[in-house]
Design an enzyme around this catalytic site. Sequence first.
Site, PDB file in Angstrom:
ATOM      1  CG  ASP A 118      30.595  45.207   8.253  1.00  0.00           C
ATOM      2  OD1 ASP A 118      30.649  44.280   7.435  1.00  0.00           O
ATOM      3  OD2 ASP A 118      31.345  46.205   8.222  1.00  0.00           O
ATOM      4  CE  LYS A 139      32.517  50.924   4.933  1.00  0.00           C
ATOM      5  NZ  LYS A 139      32.309  49.911   3.899  1.00  0.00           N
ATOM      6  CG  ASP A 192      29.671  49.255   6.783  1.00  0.00           C
ATOM      7  OD1 ASP A 192      29.367  48.058   6.754  1.00  0.00           O
ATOM      8  OD2 ASP A 192      30.230  49.840   5.837  1.00  0.00           O
TER       9      ASP A 192
END
Length: 361
Positions: free
Chosen positions: A254, A269, A267
């Site tokens: 990411d 989410k 990352d």
Amino acid sequence: QTFIPEIRTSSADLTMFLKKPPNISFAFFLTHLSLCHGLQSPKRHSPYSTVDTERYSSLVKSAMSRVSSQTPLTILEEDDHIYGPVLKSPPPTTLTRGEVRTPKVLHPFLHPQEITEEEAETGGPPARIHLNRGQGRSAIPSVTRILQQTMSTEQMFYLERWKRRMVQELGEEGFKEYSQNLFKQGKTFHSVLEETLTSGVKWTDRDPFEMSQYPPEVCGYMKSVSHVLDDVREVHAIESTVQHNTLNYLGIVDCVARYRGVLCVIDWKTSEKPKPFLSNTYDNPIQVAAYAGALNTDANYKYQVENGLIVVAYKDGSPAHAHQLNFELMLDYWKTWLLRLEDYFEKRYKKCYKNVFINML
DNA sequence: GGATCCTTCTTCTTCTTC
């Protein structure tokens, strides 16, 4: 049967047992049966006169004697018998597995002290290496696929159960729509975040009209991560492909950036449920460790990442949970990842996997 | 243009009482 080992009942017995009048408690039922057994003065014309008292006499005696003789000491003994000896907290690597295994590959993370400032590139636009599958890469498995195909049976069971319940609630079509909506929200959030990190324009500084063009959930997610973005500097890579140079797997990170001074694989989410603890994020830490391990061997990147970061954003705008994986945690999850990788190749190549794995090292 | 790939998510007991 656990508490009263000398009693063995079938399901038919239990059904019959449960057919007692509903306004009478189980304890009262036992007491009453004990009266029928002549332990105390018997009572005539009871509603239980049809119960096969002979059959349940041992249950009654056992239950009655146990309850009355229970002391803190006997409870502790029972606990010991039922649950076994108390285990001191096990090391994190063994958490998801019954057996302890050691991966064969050395870890790709340098100790923080070994990383010098010169190794990290500064300045310039963030790298964005697009995945190009057309160049003989089709045989290389991805991080997501490997994690998906090496899930524990327990994990699969809970996911299946959840899905079954959702389908019951929403119907087949409704569930499909619900899932697609979740994916869509996640994707939009990622792309807005990407824009924000590339342009350097803070979400809160954006034109209100422009902000109103996005779905309200996305605005919520952006508000949710704003406090984390304040700690993010030097964005080195966004949505960029990483490939391990010997272990033969790839993935798309990411974001690679400095979070609170440390170079991290980040990352992002989105989540419906709050995830205040790292353990709430399931396989996410393994995913992050896998990306970091690949990036650190990938010749396209001239620097080494030290930590990982999982940011869980909420659509209601409440502050995102940021779980930073330090050096030790990264190492632990890297080991777990290697075991999953081994599992994957073992499944895929059956018996010859060992040679495959050894050849890759 | 079509097909494929990587991602995007989803899990951890459940009920009552205050």
